[in-house]
Enzyme design. Structure first.
Site, PDB file in Angstrom:
ATOM      1  N   ASP A  94       8.669 -21.233  -7.948  1.00  6.51           N
ATOM      2  CA  ASP A  94       8.455 -22.313  -6.819  1.00  6.51           C
ATOM      3  C   ASP A  94       9.423 -23.265  -6.710  1.00  6.51           C
ATOM      4  O   ASP A  94      10.288 -23.514  -5.861  1.00  6.51           O
ATOM      5  CB  ASP A  94       7.032 -22.462  -6.779  1.00  6.51           C
ATOM      6  CG  ASP A  94       6.857 -23.262  -5.294  1.00  6.51           C
ATOM      7  OD1 ASP A  94       7.515 -23.066  -4.444  1.00  6.51           O
ATOM      8  OD2 ASP A  94       5.611 -24.000  -5.216  1.00  6.51           O
ATOM      9  N   HIS A 115       1.422 -17.936  -2.326  1.00  5.29           N
ATOM     10  CA  HIS A 115       1.097 -18.955  -2.797  1.00  5.29           C
ATOM     11  C   HIS A 115       0.882 -20.285  -1.775  1.00  5.29           C
ATOM     12  O   HIS A 115      -0.047 -21.057  -2.175  1.00  5.29           O
ATOM     13  CB  HIS A 115       2.014 -19.287  -4.055  1.00  5.29           C
ATOM     14  CG  HIS A 115       3.329 -19.883  -3.662  1.00  5.29           C
ATOM     15  ND1 HIS A 115       4.263 -19.028  -2.948  1.00  5.29           N
ATOM     16  CD2 HIS A 115       3.761 -21.080  -3.365  1.00  5.29           C
ATOM     17  CE1 HIS A 115       5.609 -19.442  -2.731  1.00  5.29           C
ATOM     18  NE2 HIS A 115       5.144 -20.919  -2.911  1.00  5.29           N
ATOM     19  N   ASP A 116       1.371 -20.404  -0.898  1.00  2.00           N
ATOM     20  CA  ASP A 116       1.431 -21.645  -0.073  1.00  2.00           C
ATOM     21  C   ASP A 116       0.624 -21.255   1.430  1.00  2.00           C
ATOM     22  O   ASP A 116       0.921 -22.168   2.300  1.00  2.00           O
ATOM     23  CB  ASP A 116       3.029 -21.881   0.418  1.00  2.00           C
ATOM     24  CG  ASP A 116       3.403 -22.863  -0.765  1.00  2.00           C
ATOM     25  OD1 ASP A 116       2.735 -23.523  -1.288  1.00  2.00           O
ATOM     26  OD2 ASP A 116       4.665 -23.419  -0.605  1.00  2.00           O
ATOM     27  N   LYS A 169      -1.195 -24.049   3.516  1.00  2.00           N
ATOM     28  CA  LYS A 169      -0.438 -24.935   4.397  1.00  2.00           C
ATOM     29  C   LYS A 169      -0.519 -24.652   5.823  1.00  2.00           C
ATOM     30  O   LYS A 169       0.146 -25.270   6.591  1.00  2.00           O
ATOM     31  CB  LYS A 169       1.163 -24.977   3.925  1.00  2.00           C
ATOM     32  CG  LYS A 169       1.334 -25.727   2.495  1.00  2.00           C
ATOM     33  CD  LYS A 169       2.867 -25.739   2.277  1.00  2.00           C
ATOM     34  CE  LYS A 169       2.978 -26.449   0.905  1.00  2.00           C
ATOM     35  NZ  LYS A 169       4.501 -26.509   0.666  1.00  2.00           N
ATOM     36  N   HIS A 185      -0.934 -23.078  -8.803  1.00  2.00           N
ATOM     37  CA  HIS A 185       0.345 -22.999  -8.700  1.00  2.00           C
ATOM     38  C   HIS A 185       0.939 -24.363  -8.920  1.00  2.00           C
ATOM     39  O   HIS A 185       2.334 -24.574  -9.035  1.00  2.00           O
ATOM     40  CB  HIS A 185       1.036 -22.055  -7.503  1.00  2.00           C
ATOM     41  CG  HIS A 185       1.107 -22.733  -6.390  1.00  2.00           C
ATOM     42  ND1 HIS A 185      -0.076 -22.665  -5.394  1.00  2.00           N
ATOM     43  CD2 HIS A 185       1.831 -23.359  -5.553  1.00  2.00           C
ATOM     44  CE1 HIS A 185       0.186 -23.180  -4.456  1.00  2.00           C
ATOM     45  NE2 HIS A 185       1.571 -23.763  -4.526  1.00  2.00           N
ATOM     46  N   HIS A 186       0.192 -25.508  -8.587  1.00  2.00           N
ATOM     47  CA  HIS A 186       0.721 -26.781  -8.776  1.00  2.00           C
ATOM     48  C   HIS A 186       0.289 -27.541  -9.966  1.00  2.00           C
ATOM     49  O   HIS A 186       0.340 -28.634  -9.958  1.00  2.00           O
ATOM     50  CB  HIS A 186       0.383 -27.406  -7.546  1.00  2.00           C
ATOM     51  CG  HIS A 186       1.385 -27.296  -6.489  1.00  2.00           C
ATOM     52  ND1 HIS A 186       2.761 -27.743  -6.432  1.00  2.00           N
ATOM     53  CD2 HIS A 186       1.339 -26.785  -5.247  1.00  2.00           C
ATOM     54  CE1 HIS A 186       3.232 -27.158  -5.240  1.00  2.00           C
ATOM     55  NE2 HIS A 186       2.572 -26.602  -4.501  1.00  2.00           N
ATOM     56  N   HIS A 191      -3.528 -27.976  -0.152  1.00  2.00           N
ATOM     57  CA  HIS A 191      -3.117 -26.525   0.096  1.00  2.00           C
ATOM     58  C   HIS A 191      -3.698 -25.488  -0.892  1.00  2.00           C
ATOM     59  O   HIS A 191      -3.865 -24.353  -0.543  1.00  2.00           O
ATOM     60  CB  HIS A 191      -1.895 -26.437   0.835  1.00  2.00           C
ATOM     61  CG  HIS A 191      -0.781 -26.317  -0.505  1.00  2.00           C
ATOM     62  ND1 HIS A 191      -0.278 -27.330  -1.066  1.00  2.00           N
ATOM     63  CD2 HIS A 191      -0.102 -25.118  -1.140  1.00  2.00           C
ATOM     64  CE1 HIS A 191       0.804 -27.193  -1.939  1.00  2.00           C
ATOM     65  NE2 HIS A 191       0.843 -25.778  -1.864  1.00  2.00           N
TER      66      HIS A 191
HETATM   67 FE   LIG Z   1       2.501 -24.911  -3.021  1.00  2.00          FE
END
Ligand SMILES: [Fe+2]
Length: 334
Positions: free
Chosen positions: A278, A196-197, A200, A249-250, A225
């Site tokens: 998360d 998911h990240d 970044k 996801h955000h 991201h």
């Molecule tokens: Fe994230």
């Protein structure tokens, strides 16, 4: 200087395992593959075949079906169970041409069939095509593994986020199982949790590890991201299923998230699940400015904020239920 006769060394030639209970049959198949430049391993029956399989690097197996003791169907099943984490092609070589045998073969995992007496060209063509398929599977695995390694590398140097993505991945699988998702979807959920990240990856450490609050300009950068992650994974066909989770996801249940300000059920289900996990992992982890929090404390915060608009309230309720029942049963979470 004398040049080598072939650039293809013994160990880089494709290796084929041929299994039959009649040695004359083995020799016939052996001759075909030796002429075509393969390394050939022969076994007179299933047990020696398994020994060879465990001792050498084998690329493909050609099995006679009618053998005393363990027959070709059972051996095929056994070889497939030994190789369930990667693609290992098996061809059944059989005099049986009836539909029922082919169905049994497919149920046992066979990838193709050749009828006896076999045609050498047909056999070689089928083997080449399955080996090409195997190569593609391996390339795909390598590409996926590189991306997973990038995540681990990104988090490895940071004491505070180390293991976060892997934990979210494990938690996603556990929560998916609690929700009753089928096995295949649990694997997709796990992959989405780990990745998911990924967006970044190119951010400076000054932003990622800043002990104080981010400036507005830095926040704008960090909010990119999900889109960066989506574009990193998009070229890989096997990542297609997790793209909506990475992108969204955000997002927030109340529509105040990013990047698309989606609201409620418009947010993909996988992304709604990841948003909860998360937050849970971030809250439960140690941070530069505070100690690790207890599970009870994190759960009490999530319960208080269940309907505040950040997460899907129904899913949050189910998550709290799962964590509470695991705590009561004395089981740790992933
Ligand atoms: Fe994230």
């Amino acid at each position: 200087m004398r040049l080598p006769f072939s650039l293809m060394q013994e160990e880089s030639r494709p290796s084929v395992l041929v299994v039959d209970d009649v040695s004359a049959n083995l020799e016939l198949v052996e001759a075909v593959f030796l002429r075509a430049g393969y390394t050939v391993h022969m076994a007179l029956g299933a047990n020696p075949a398994i020994d060879i399989f465990n001792s050498y690097s084998i690329d493909i197996a050609i099995l006679d079906v009618m053998m005393p003791g363990i027959n070709g169907f059972e051996l095929c099943k056994k070889l497939k169970s030994l190789t369930d984490k990667f693609f290992f092609p098996v061809i059944l070589l059989t005099a049986l041409n009836d539909k029922k045998s082919r169905i049994t073969g497919i149920e046992c995992g066979a990838d193709d069939f050749i009828s006896k007496p076999f045609d050498a060209l047909e056999l070689l063509t089928k083997v080449k095509s399955l080996l090409k398929l195997k190569e593609l599977h391996e390339e795909l695995d390598h590409s996926e593994n590189i991306i997973f390694s990038l995540i681990v590398a990104m988090e490895a140097n940071d004491y505070y986020t180390k293991g976060h993505s892997t934990r979210v991945g494990d938690l996603a699988k556990e929560f998916g199982s609690f929700l009753g998702f089928p096995e295949k979807e649990l694997e997709i959920l796990k992959k989405a949790g780990i990745l998911h990240d990924i967006g970044k990856i190119g951010f400076s450490e000054n932003i990622l590890r800043k002990p104080a609050s981010l400036t507005e300009e830095e926040k704008k950068i960090v909010r990119k991201h999900p889109l960066i992650g989506e574009s990193i994974c998009r070229p890989l066909l096997s990542m297609r299923s997790v793209l909506p989770a990475i992108r969204s996801h955000h997002e927030r249940w109340d529509g105040n998230g990013y990047p698309d300000m989606l609201k409620g059920d418009d947010i993909p289900l996988m992304a709604r699940i990841l948003a909860i996990l998360d937050s849970y992992d971030a809250m439960a982890s140690i941070r530069p400015y505070r100690d690790k929090r207890t599970v009870d404390y994190v759960l009490s915060v999530m319960k208080k904020e269940q309907y505040d608009g950040q997460w899907d309230p129904e899913l949050t309720g189910l998550f709290l239920q799962m964590v509470s029942s695991a705590a009561i049963a004395g089981e740790g979470l992933a």
